[in-house]
Design an enzyme around this catalytic site. Structure first.
Site, mmCIF file in Angstrom:
data_model
loop_
_atom_site.group_PDB
_atom_site.id
_atom_site.type_symbol
_atom_site.label_atom_id
_atom_site.label_comp_id
_atom_site.label_asym_id
_atom_site.label_seq_id
_atom_site.Cartn_x
_atom_site.Cartn_y
_atom_site.Cartn_z
ATOM 1 N N GLU A 1 -4.346 6.040 0.232
ATOM 2 C CA GLU A 1 -3.909 5.493 1.529
ATOM 3 C C GLU A 1 -4.407 6.385 2.674
ATOM 4 O O GLU A 1 -4.877 5.890 3.703
ATOM 5 C CB GLU A 1 -2.381 5.361 1.567
ATOM 6 C CG GLU A 1 -1.893 4.646 2.819
ATOM 7 C CD GLU A 1 -0.406 4.312 2.780
ATOM 8 O OE1 GLU A 1 0.298 4.752 1.833
ATOM 9 O OE2 GLU A 1 0.058 3.615 3.702
ATOM 10 N N LYS B 1 10.029 5.702 2.384
ATOM 11 C CA LYS B 1 10.383 5.745 0.956
ATOM 12 C C LYS B 1 10.854 7.142 0.563
ATOM 13 O O LYS B 1 11.477 7.320 -0.480
ATOM 14 C CB LYS B 1 9.193 5.328 0.092
ATOM 15 C CG LYS B 1 8.835 3.843 0.231
ATOM 16 C CD LYS B 1 7.700 3.456 -0.698
ATOM 17 C CE LYS B 1 7.344 1.970 -0.589
ATOM 18 N NZ LYS B 1 6.532 1.653 0.604
#
Lengths: 432, 158
Positions: free
Chosen positions: A330, A351
């Protein structure tokens, strides 16, 4: 209606997450940096390699949902969905009514698994030692013969319950692209309004895989953090020592509304849902491409779709699962798109505090982006202590960052190679 | 031969548990499940709820209730072709229904009646009678008077 560029306002939010059973509690916990991760209590998970998770706590569906009849069709994640959707509707202050109900749509990212362990266990009971399947016993069993069980395990049940609860009669769809589901559902809702199919869309996601089968599956994939002794530290996206994700559960819903209609009725607009991008990696089932291929296209599309230049982006709510592979890929993708400007963009993965809500993640994180824009505060990327040279972005560390956000992106990448990116724009910057 | 008439006492003996079971299935208060309320018009029952109610009653009373039992019992020895025609209950069929569903007021048996609309007649009392019959079958089986397959199954299931 077609031919005119219709824009989309986010006017309602609802959340049921490991950090709280409504949007305000969740948001406050994020700002306080409180972790929702702990020992699994829903079932005895002590024998599993990973026995921590981010559970929804103290949730009573009978208090949250004023429809006992509907509750008999619900599993755990459906109840989260009904409660979060109800909060979003109330928050928006608008509801399908006679005359408008066919202009409402509903798109949901639905839980990855419908069947629960108890039900599978019963099926197994009717497979004799000879391996033969005893159908006649199965059909008279106290669980498998229960017509409600069959209703509850349908992949479309969550969607059906939402439509029934709110009387939505325009358009509905259910997205099953694993961890990209929630993001794609919200993006699909935006497209429904843009193309004139609907004026309002209830869009969101829900999931609960904290079950023996869900947990076993992710343990077998080696995808979970095994830091059972330090649950609050276990999810540490972008940290050099990260070693897997933490399973979460919950639901997030947004009310999307045609911009001019929302303005006319004086609705509070959190943000403009300004664009979405989708791509397919078509690479490997569970791996992300090391070059960021897939996420790169999704983010490019999301920006182009919103008409937002690269330098407009202030914040990215990353997919950031805390697996070694995802976070590296990412970051590579973000660098590939933004080049030297990448280090000027604030990045965080929520998260780190609430775990990975799987099919609900994209929708919950979309709501978090809307709140970040509304309040001018960015939630932290918790637990990042040891920087990873391969993940060198401007992460929100230490505490929430007070910062006005003009444009935000939210990434959600799914098992199987689906990549979703959403673009949010501050309503003050929305043209017109 | 067991008596075909069902007494009020027999109905009232099973009614509290039937009412609670129905309240659970229909998501309503047990007080709403009065003996003579039509389940569809009065308590918003839908077709899946009838399957659910039967399933829950089987569990609650440890009996076996074949699906379609009410209409089948009402029809009795009348051939199906004489009970219904083209989706409508015949006059003689309607008479059988009136006799079998004696708890339902006569003015609710309106002709022509679609077969699909028969469940509109059902009340909690209808299901009390279903349960009483099923319990009698179990008792008869236990007493060795009746040895039907259905009753044997019911016992094994319980």
């Amino acid at each position: 209606m077609t031919g005119v560029h219709r824009r989309v306002a986010i006017t309602g939010l609802g959340l049921v997450t490991p950090l709280g059973n409504d949007a305000a509690t969740t948001w406050n916990a994020l700002l306080a940096g409180r972790s929702g991760i702990g020992e699994i209590s829903i079932f005895d998970a002590s024998g599993f390699p990973a026995h921590i998770a981010a559970e929804v706590k103290g949730f009573n569906p009978h208090l949250a949902i004023d429809d006992r009849k509907l509750l008999k069709f619900t599993n755990r994640s459906h109840a989260f969905a009904l409660a979060a959707a109800e909060e979003a509707m109330r928050d928006a202050g608008i509801w399908p009514a006679r005359g408008s109900e066919t202009r409402w749509g509903c798109v949901v990212g639905s839980s990855m698994m419908g069947m629960e362990f108890a039900e599978l266990g019963e099926v197994h009971r009717h497979c004799g030692p000879d391996g033969e399947f005893h159908v006649e016993r199965l059909l008279t069993d106290r669980i498998t013969a229960d017509p409600m069980v069959f209703c509850r395990i349908q992949p479309c049940t969550g969607l059906a319950l939402l439509l029934r609860r709110f009387g939505i009669r325009g358009y509905a769809n259910s997205v099953h692209t694993a961890c990209a589901s929630g993001g794609q559902a919200v993006g699909s809702g935006m497209k429904l309004i843009r193309r004139g199919t609907a004026d309002w869309v209830l869009a969101g996601g829900f999931d609960s895989m904290i079950t023996p089968i869900g947990l076993a599956g992710f343990c077998l994939l080696g995808a979970l953090s095994l830091d059972n002794e330090t649950p609050e530290r276990a999810s540490r996206p972008f940290d050099a020592t990260r070693n897997g994700f933490v399973l979460g559960e919950g639901a997030g819903f947004l009310v999307l509304e045609e911009w001019e209609a929302a303005r006319r009725r004086g609705a509070r607009i959190y943000a403009e849902l300004a664009g979405e991008g989708n791509s397919l990696s078509s690479y490997r089932i569970t791996d992300s491409h090391p070059s960021g291929d897939g996420p790169i296209q999704a983010m490019h599309q999301a920006l182009a779709n919103a008409g937002a230049p690269l330098d407009a982006v202030d914040y990215i709510n990353a997919h950031g699962t805390s697996t070694p592979m995802n976070d590296r890929s990412e970051c590579t993708a973000i660098r590939a798109i933004f080049g030297p400007q990448a280090c000027k963009i604030a990045v965080s993965s929520t998260k780190s505090l609430m775990g990975h809500l799987i099919a609900a993640a994209g929708a919950v994180e979309a709501a978090i982006c809307a709140l970040a824009i509304r309040h001018g505060i960015l939630p932290i990327n918790a637990n990042l202590r040891e920087p990873d040279p391969e993940c060198d972005l401007d992460f929100v560390l230490g505490g929430p960052r007070v910062m006005r956000t003009g444009v935000a992106l939210s990434n959600s990448f799914g098992f199987g190679g689906s990549n979703s990116c959403l673009t949010f724009r501050n309503p003050e910057e929305a043209p017109g | 031969m067991m008596p075909t008439e069902i007494s009020k006492d027999e109905i009232m003996a099973v009614y509290p548990k039937v009412a609670q079971t129905m309240a659970d299935a229909l998501g309503c208060d047990v007080e709403q499940v009065v003996l003579n309320v039509p389940l569809i018009e009065g308590l918003d029952a839908e077709s899946i709820d009838f399957l659910d109610i039967i399933f829950r009653l089987e569990r609650a009373f440890k009996v076996k209730i074949p699906r379609g039992k009410i209409v089948e019992d009402a029809r009795g020895d009348l051939p199906e072709a004489e009970f219904e025609r083209k989706g409508y209950v015949t006059e003689v069929g309607l008479q059988r229904l009136r006799e079998h569903l004696s708890e339902v007021p006569a003015d609710r048996f309106r002709s022509p009646m679609k077969v699909a609309d028969i469940p509109r007649l059902f009340t909690p009392e209808t299901f009390c009678k279903v349960v009483v019959r099923a319990l009698r079958a179990v008792q008869a089986e236990t007493a060795g008077v009746l040895g039907s397959g259905d009753a044997r199954e019911a016992k094994a299931d319980g």
